[in-house]
Scaffold this motif. Structure first.
Motif, PDB file in Angstrom:
ATOM      1  N   GLN A  28     -20.278  83.267  50.086  1.00  0.00           N
ATOM      2  CA  GLN A  28     -20.437  82.768  48.583  1.00  0.00           C
ATOM      3  C   GLN A  28     -19.801  81.201  48.473  1.00  0.00           C
ATOM      4  O   GLN A  28     -20.399  80.351  47.981  1.00  0.00           O
ATOM      5  CB  GLN A  28     -19.585  83.321  47.608  1.00  0.00           C
ATOM      6  CG  GLN A  28     -19.832  83.151  46.194  1.00  0.00           C
ATOM      7  CD  GLN A  28     -21.191  82.923  45.717  1.00  0.00           C
ATOM      8  OE1 GLN A  28     -22.225  83.730  46.005  1.00  0.00           O
ATOM      9  NE2 GLN A  28     -21.542  81.719  45.297  1.00  0.00           N
ATOM     10  N   ARG A  67     -18.163  82.784  41.908  1.00  0.00           N
ATOM     11  CA  ARG A  67     -18.465  81.121  42.256  1.00  0.00           C
ATOM     12  C   ARG A  67     -16.948  80.681  42.163  1.00  0.00           C
ATOM     13  O   ARG A  67     -16.362  80.899  41.421  1.00  0.00           O
ATOM     14  CB  ARG A  67     -19.460  80.630  41.424  1.00  0.00           C
ATOM     15  CG  ARG A  67     -20.649  81.114  41.588  1.00  0.00           C
ATOM     16  CD  ARG A  67     -21.849  80.265  41.027  1.00  0.00           C
ATOM     17  NE  ARG A  67     -21.771  78.974  41.567  1.00  0.00           N
ATOM     18  CZ  ARG A  67     -22.432  77.822  41.006  1.00  0.00           C
ATOM     19  NH1 ARG A  67     -23.247  78.047  39.916  1.00  0.00           N
ATOM     20  NH2 ARG A  67     -22.404  76.492  41.588  1.00  0.00           N
ATOM     21  N   ARG A 116     -21.341  90.412  44.813  1.00  0.00           N
ATOM     22  CA  ARG A 116     -21.429  88.849  44.934  1.00  0.00           C
ATOM     23  C   ARG A 116     -20.157  88.389  44.333  1.00  0.00           C
ATOM     24  O   ARG A 116     -19.840  88.353  43.226  1.00  0.00           O
ATOM     25  CB  ARG A 116     -22.500  88.217  44.170  1.00  0.00           C
ATOM     26  CG  ARG A 116     -22.541  86.708  44.324  1.00  0.00           C
ATOM     27  CD  ARG A 116     -23.755  85.898  43.534  1.00  0.00           C
ATOM     28  NE  ARG A 116     -23.657  84.617  43.431  1.00  0.00           N
ATOM     29  CZ  ARG A 116     -24.544  83.791  42.959  1.00  0.00           C
ATOM     30  NH1 ARG A 116     -25.693  84.282  42.328  1.00  0.00           N
ATOM     31  NH2 ARG A 116     -24.409  82.298  42.933  1.00  0.00           N
TER      32      ARG A 116
END
Length: 436
Positions: free
Chosen positions: A215, A82, A79
């Motif tokens: 994302q 962020r 992932r």
């Protein structure tokens, strides 16, 4: 290249004999030559995953034979970190030869790099946009998004990505100066743009860039108070592992996206992806169960005329189409052709990317079931579309089809189709760099 192994061959021979099948009978059922099957059983030739799928289905092995095929180790798609919605500069380079580049940079890195510009401009970051301007931008951007998604069906991703990235940036920038209600809607729409960019980037073959954009879509949605898109990001990550032939990770990611707190549509799409993962593993029962769950969940979805649809908008019956897809990987090509024939008849002719994606898989099903003339007849009219949309995911199935047809190299239809099929199956799909 797969290495010969006695484990698969021994298990295949044991199960074949238990089923009371001769090599000749098995050869007729899976459409591989008796000589090739004999070499596989004796450990002299490595089996392909396609052969393992077919043998697994014919011998009712419930995935046991498929599990003996070694897979290339691949990391779980990580992932991406962020990002703060308004703390990142985006740099895009557009070249006249069609090669474009995108690079996100932190504000400090941007200043330190001392990037020179021919032209600069800025909006007044301190002024709020009027409610009328915000509503007008939302309406225009929603309408454009529908048109862009239609264009994505008929052109290669590299031509569409620059304008989509710019539109995502505009929505992100406007959200900083909008009132609370308008800001949420701008961020929500921006997240849909970013998610679509991620999908198109995967179509160029850039998995890392695709996950980065997915994302960013999650970040934009979360900034506007929508946490549900994080669930769909798991479905997108599972698509990456699906094309890596990683059944275990595909199922695991898809199951994580089926939390009861998520909207039915996202859970339904996740159940479809789970079914595809089970199909890779040869688990018929689990695959069909996930498809049943997907149909039930998608029937409960609540559509909103204001919000763009998450996932495909070009499949009248997505569960039916995915069922046909799964049947190919489950080693049941004849059943797959019947389902894919039904579903493709419902897809609009203007949805070229969708027609090509599932049309190639249908041709693969026919070729795998030994109907070579029909497979070639179905493939030939798809090749112009393949060249037009330049899809990395479609090319994966096209290469698989080319390998099946290569076993029939003396067949007249294959000889006629072969040169162009070979060229397109080797075609590079990317004309730009979009990875961070």
């Amino acid at each position: 290249m797969p290495q010969p192994s006695t484990d698969f061959g021994e298990e295949l021979r044991k199960r074949r004999l238990e089923a009371g099948l001769s090599l000749t009978a098995l050869s007729g059922a899976v459409h591989y030559s008796k000589a090739q099957l004999s070499k596989v059983e004796r450990g002299l030739k490595a089996p392909s995953r396609d052969l393992a799928r077919l043998c697994d289905a014919v011998l009712s092995a419930d995935g046991a034979l498929i599990a003996l095929i070694p897979t290339v180790p691949a990391d779980t798609p990580a992932r991406p970190a962020r990002g703060e919605v308004n703390e990142e500069d985006w740099i895009m380079q557009l070249s006249p030869d069609g090669t474009s580049r995108f690079q996100p940079m932190g504000r400090r890195d941007m200043m330190g790099a001392g990037v020179a510009s021919l032209m600069t401009w800025r909006s007044d970051a301190g002024s709020r946009i009027s409610p009328a301007a915000g509503v007008g931008m939302l309406e225009a951007s929603r309408s454009l998004f529908t048109h862009y998604r239609r264009l994505g069906q008929t052109m290669e991703p590299g031509l569409l990505l620059p304008v989509l990235i710019a539109q995502t940036h505009t929505l992100r920038e406007l959200s900083a100066d909008a009132g609370t209600g308008t800001r949420r809607e701008l961020l929500a729409l921006g997240s849909r743009y970013a998610e679509y960019v991620g999908w198109l980037v995967q179509e160029t073959g850039d998995e890392r860039g695709a996950l980065w954009w997915t994302q960013r879509a999650v970040d934009l949605a979360a900034a506007g108070g929508d946490r549900a898109l994080a669930g769909y990001a798991l479905v997108r990550r599972a698509l990456v592992t699906l094309y890596r032939d990683d059944a275990e990770q595909t199922v695991a990611l898809a199951r994580r996206a089926q939390s009861g707190t998520l909207p039915p549509r996202i859970r339904g799409l996740a159940a479809q992806r789970e079914a595809q993962g089970h199909a890779l593993a040869g688990d018929l029962k689990a695959s069909l169960s996930a498809l049943d769950r997907a149909r039930e969940l998608l029937a409960r979805q609540q559509s909103s005329s204001d919000e763009p649809v998450i996932g495909t908008m070009h499949l009248p019956d997505s569960v039916g189409m995915v069922t046909g897809w799964c049947l190919v990987d489950l080693g049941r090509p004849r059943e797959a052709t019947e389902e894919l024939n039904r579903q493709l008849a419902q897809v609009g002719q203007d949805a070229v990317r969708t027609q090509v994606r599932y049309g190639v898989r249908r041709a693969l099903a026919y070729a795998t079931s030994g109907e070579i003339d029909h497979a070639c007849a179905l493939t030939a009219p798809l090749l112009d579309g393949v060249a037009t949309v330049r899809s990395a995911t479609v090319t994966t199935d096209l290469r698989r089809l080319a390998r099946v047809l290569a076993r029939y190299s003396d067949h007249p239809s294959v000889r006629q189709l072969g040169p162009r099929l070979g060229t397109l199956s080797r075609l590079s799909t990317s004309r730009g760099e979009t990875s961070p």
